[in-house]
Enzyme design. Structure first.
Site, PDB file in Angstrom:
ATOM      1  N   TRP A 183      87.017  36.785  18.285  1.00 44.24           N
ATOM      2  CA  TRP A 183      86.110  36.502  16.845  1.00 44.24           C
ATOM      3  C   TRP A 183      84.867  35.600  17.902  1.00 44.24           C
ATOM      4  O   TRP A 183      84.069  35.819  16.532  1.00 44.24           O
ATOM      5  CB  TRP A 183      87.041  35.770  15.903  1.00 44.24           C
ATOM      6  CG  TRP A 183      87.772  37.347  15.780  1.00 44.24           C
ATOM      7  CD1 TRP A 183      87.522  38.746  15.306  1.00 44.24           C
ATOM      8  CD2 TRP A 183      89.336  37.035  15.136  1.00 44.24           C
ATOM      9  NE1 TRP A 183      89.125  39.209  15.069  1.00 44.24           N
ATOM     10  CE2 TRP A 183      89.633  37.823  15.291  1.00 44.24           C
ATOM     11  CE3 TRP A 183      89.553  35.935  14.667  1.00 44.24           C
ATOM     12  CZ2 TRP A 183      90.934  38.248  14.634  1.00 44.24           C
ATOM     13  CZ3 TRP A 183      91.482  35.732  14.422  1.00 44.24           C
ATOM     14  CH2 TRP A 183      92.001  36.657  14.651  1.00 44.24           C
ATOM     15  N   HIS A 186      96.664  31.887  23.085  1.00 45.69           N
ATOM     16  CA  HIS A 186      96.860  31.131  21.377  1.00 45.69           C
ATOM     17  C   HIS A 186      97.217  32.219  20.933  1.00 45.69           C
ATOM     18  O   HIS A 186      96.942  33.520  20.133  1.00 45.69           O
ATOM     19  CB  HIS A 186      95.045  31.649  21.131  1.00 45.69           C
ATOM     20  CG  HIS A 186      94.555  30.597  19.807  1.00 45.69           C
ATOM     21  ND1 HIS A 186      94.310  28.773  19.827  1.00 45.69           N
ATOM     22  CD2 HIS A 186      94.274  31.263  18.988  1.00 45.69           C
ATOM     23  CE1 HIS A 186      94.825  28.946  19.055  1.00 45.69           C
ATOM     24  NE2 HIS A 186      94.465  30.011  18.140  1.00 45.69           N
ATOM     25  N   GLU A 204     100.976  27.976  19.079  1.00 52.63           N
ATOM     26  CA  GLU A 204     101.565  27.184  17.409  1.00 52.63           C
ATOM     27  C   GLU A 204     102.713  28.443  16.905  1.00 52.63           C
ATOM     28  O   GLU A 204     102.473  29.217  16.214  1.00 52.63           O
ATOM     29  CB  GLU A 204     100.207  27.786  16.012  1.00 52.63           C
ATOM     30  CG  GLU A 204     100.096  26.641  16.345  1.00 52.63           C
ATOM     31  CD  GLU A 204      98.753  26.012  15.565  1.00 52.63           C
ATOM     32  OE1 GLU A 204      98.383  27.356  14.381  1.00 52.63           O
ATOM     33  OE2 GLU A 204      97.967  25.217  15.194  1.00 52.63           O
ATOM     34  N   TYR A 251      95.890  18.996  10.469  1.00 45.29           N
ATOM     35  CA  TYR A 251      94.780  19.439   9.791  1.00 45.29           C
ATOM     36  C   TYR A 251      94.725  18.512   8.754  1.00 45.29           C
ATOM     37  O   TYR A 251      95.961  18.528   8.175  1.00 45.29           O
ATOM     38  CB  TYR A 251      94.720  20.616   9.580  1.00 45.29           C
ATOM     39  CG  TYR A 251      94.631  21.926  10.534  1.00 45.29           C
ATOM     40  CD1 TYR A 251      93.143  22.105  10.615  1.00 45.29           C
ATOM     41  CD2 TYR A 251      95.494  22.639  11.388  1.00 45.29           C
ATOM     42  CE1 TYR A 251      92.518  22.746  11.553  1.00 45.29           C
ATOM     43  CE2 TYR A 251      94.933  23.359  12.502  1.00 45.29           C
ATOM     44  CZ  TYR A 251      93.314  23.670  12.406  1.00 45.29           C
ATOM     45  OH  TYR A 251      93.062  24.496  13.187  1.00 45.29           O
ATOM     46  N   GLU A 253      94.883  20.574  19.392  1.00 41.53           N
ATOM     47  CA  GLU A 253      93.982  21.297  17.811  1.00 41.53           C
ATOM     48  C   GLU A 253      94.608  20.331  17.353  1.00 41.53           C
ATOM     49  O   GLU A 253      95.163  20.279  16.829  1.00 41.53           O
ATOM     50  CB  GLU A 253      94.972  22.609  18.060  1.00 41.53           C
ATOM     51  CG  GLU A 253      93.540  23.431  16.827  1.00 41.53           C
ATOM     52  CD  GLU A 253      94.454  24.623  16.697  1.00 41.53           C
ATOM     53  OE1 GLU A 253      94.217  25.281  17.803  1.00 41.53           O
ATOM     54  OE2 GLU A 253      94.409  25.431  15.721  1.00 41.53           O
ATOM     55  N   ALA A 301      95.130  22.867   6.394  1.00 50.16           N
ATOM     56  CA  ALA A 301      95.524  23.807   7.572  1.00 50.16           C
ATOM     57  C   ALA A 301      94.922  25.100   7.334  1.00 50.16           C
ATOM     58  O   ALA A 301      95.108  25.698   8.725  1.00 50.16           O
ATOM     59  CB  ALA A 301      96.647  24.013   7.437  1.00 50.16           C
ATOM     60  N   TRP A 350      89.017  21.348  17.068  1.00 48.26           N
ATOM     61  CA  TRP A 350      88.926  22.570  16.541  1.00 48.26           C
ATOM     62  C   TRP A 350      87.737  23.658  15.255  1.00 48.26           C
ATOM     63  O   TRP A 350      87.872  22.081  14.410  1.00 48.26           O
ATOM     64  CB  TRP A 350      90.386  23.336  15.320  1.00 48.26           C
ATOM     65  CG  TRP A 350      89.746  24.788  15.053  1.00 48.26           C
ATOM     66  CD1 TRP A 350      89.907  25.688  14.036  1.00 48.26           C
ATOM     67  CD2 TRP A 350      90.579  25.945  15.983  1.00 48.26           C
ATOM     68  NE1 TRP A 350      90.298  27.258  14.178  1.00 48.26           N
ATOM     69  CE2 TRP A 350      89.970  27.293  15.569  1.00 48.26           C
ATOM     70  CE3 TRP A 350      90.623  25.828  17.664  1.00 48.26           C
ATOM     71  CZ2 TRP A 350      90.350  28.573  15.444  1.00 48.26           C
ATOM     72  CZ3 TRP A 350      90.903  27.432  17.773  1.00 48.26           C
ATOM     73  CH2 TRP A 350      90.795  28.712  17.484  1.00 48.26           C
ATOM     74  N   GLU A 380      83.268  28.808   7.905  1.00 46.67           N
ATOM     75  CA  GLU A 380      84.910  27.698   6.860  1.00 46.67           C
ATOM     76  C   GLU A 380      84.366  26.636   7.808  1.00 46.67           C
ATOM     77  O   GLU A 380      83.335  25.979   8.343  1.00 46.67           O
ATOM     78  CB  GLU A 380      85.855  27.993   7.625  1.00 46.67           C
ATOM     79  CG  GLU A 380      85.730  28.547   8.783  1.00 46.67           C
ATOM     80  CD  GLU A 380      87.190  29.143   9.098  1.00 46.67           C
ATOM     81  OE1 GLU A 380      87.678  29.779   8.741  1.00 46.67           O
ATOM     82  OE2 GLU A 380      87.687  28.758  10.887  1.00 46.67           O
TER      83      GLU A 380
END
Length: 340
Positions: free
Chosen positions: A74, A138, A171, A234, A260, A266, A294, A301
């Site tokens: 992406w 990932h 994750e 996060y 990360e 999150a 990250w 965002e």
């Protein structure tokens, strides 16, 4: 299994049976000597784990600080040597993380060679700059055949280099996923595949609950040398409770890396939480825990470091989001203080 992919797996198996590439002292020394003078790899050489710390070739603790690229399918435009060069020169990163996508229709599950090529570009740019590189499979779900092929290929091609760090499972999910039953056996398989080609470089493993259950993993740890554990957070969502899990893992003797993290929620979005972010940074620095933010991406965002449409390098202030400006300042300040 797709026929093309089956053939690829058989090819890797044949390579393994035919003999594995060994890491010679001469080749590692040559790579370190070739690293730019004063660069992280020139200063520290091959990393290893001693107790609950990552240490360098002289046995001294090392804290790496850098950035994670966004999902490779992406934000492919930033999987370039120019991006890595700029992050080293301007942001002063000492580590880059390549988040090679292993989820979704346009991921390595369907375009393995294309995604391997992206990983290679980032690895080779890291080597040219003398920094460390985390190669991250990932994924949130278990894809063992694909992961084994990918990690075996990376280890076969680059395992002789001291720059390399593996992250075999980004994750793992929480619901219906258990460390001892599901995730640990997966890691044992991936570690064996990597070690067939690379006996020494760091392998940093994930745990359930999006790589947060490090305390559970500590109670049933993996065997082997130079195996660490990743802790993801996060800052606007995860606070003292998750740091307590990190403390428990460190007390149990696990070496941790934060491969990360975000300074937001999150979801990857929402407001920046500087108070919590500073608490996390203080915790990481106090415990010698390396960290990668990250992300290098231009997604709309708040976790994205770049505004939509930002170029691949040469970023000016207007190309950075508020979060990007905060991360650049934090990384530069800490790494310049370390002499980079």
């Amino acid at each position: 299994m797709k026929p093309i992919f089956a053939a690829a797996v058989m090819a890797v198996a044949a390579l393994s049976l035919g003999g594995c590439a060994s890491t010679s002292s001469a080749s590692v020394a040559s790579s370190v000597m070739a690293a730019p003078e004063g660069s992280p790899v020139a200063r520290h050489g091959a990393l290893s784990i001693a107790g609950n710390r990552v240490v360098d070739a002289s046995g001294q603790p090392v804290t790496l600080r850098g950035m994670s690229l966004f999902w490779s399918q992406w934000a492919p435009q930033y999987y370039t040597a120019e991006t890595v060069d700029w992050l080293v020169r301007d942001w002063k990163i000492t580590v880059i993380r390549a988040a090679i996508a292993a989820e979704g229709n346009d991921s390595a599950l369907f375009h393995m060679e294309r995604e391997l090529a992206k990983a290679s570009v980032v690895i080779e740019a890291a080597v040219a700059n003398g920094i460390y590189v985390v190669v991250d499979w990932h994924a949130h779900r278990n894809h063992p055949e694909h992961a084994e092929y990918f990690l075996s290929e990376i280890a076969r091609r680059y395992g002789h280099l001291p720059h390399l760090i593996y992250e075999p499972f980004n994750e793992p999910l929480r619901d219906g996923v258990e460390w001892s039953r599901d995730v640990k056996p997966y890691h044992e398989r991936m570690i064996a595949a990597i070690r067939a080609h690379d006996p020494d470089n760091l392998i940093i493993v994930g745990s359930p609950s999006w790589s947060q259950d490090v305390d559970i993993a500590a109670a049933d740890r993996l065997d082997g040398s130079n195996i660490g554990y990743t802790l993801h957070y996060y800052a606007a969502t995860h606070k003292e409770g998750l740091r307590a899990k990190g403390d428990a893992a460190l007390a149990a003797g696990l070496a941790l890396m934060v491969t990360e993290f975000g300074i937001v929620e999150a979801t990857g979005n929402g407001p920046i939480d500087l108070e919590s972010s500073n608490a996390w940074w203080d915790w990481a620095e106090a415990n010698g825990v390396s960290w990668m933010a990250w992300s290098v991406g231009d997604r709309d965002e708040t976790s994205a470091a770049l505004v939509p449409g930002a170029p691949v390098a040469g970023w000016r202030e207007e190309h950075l989001t508020e979060g990007g400006r905060i991360l650049r300042d934090r990384i530069r300040t800490a790494n310049i203080a370390d002499g980079y």
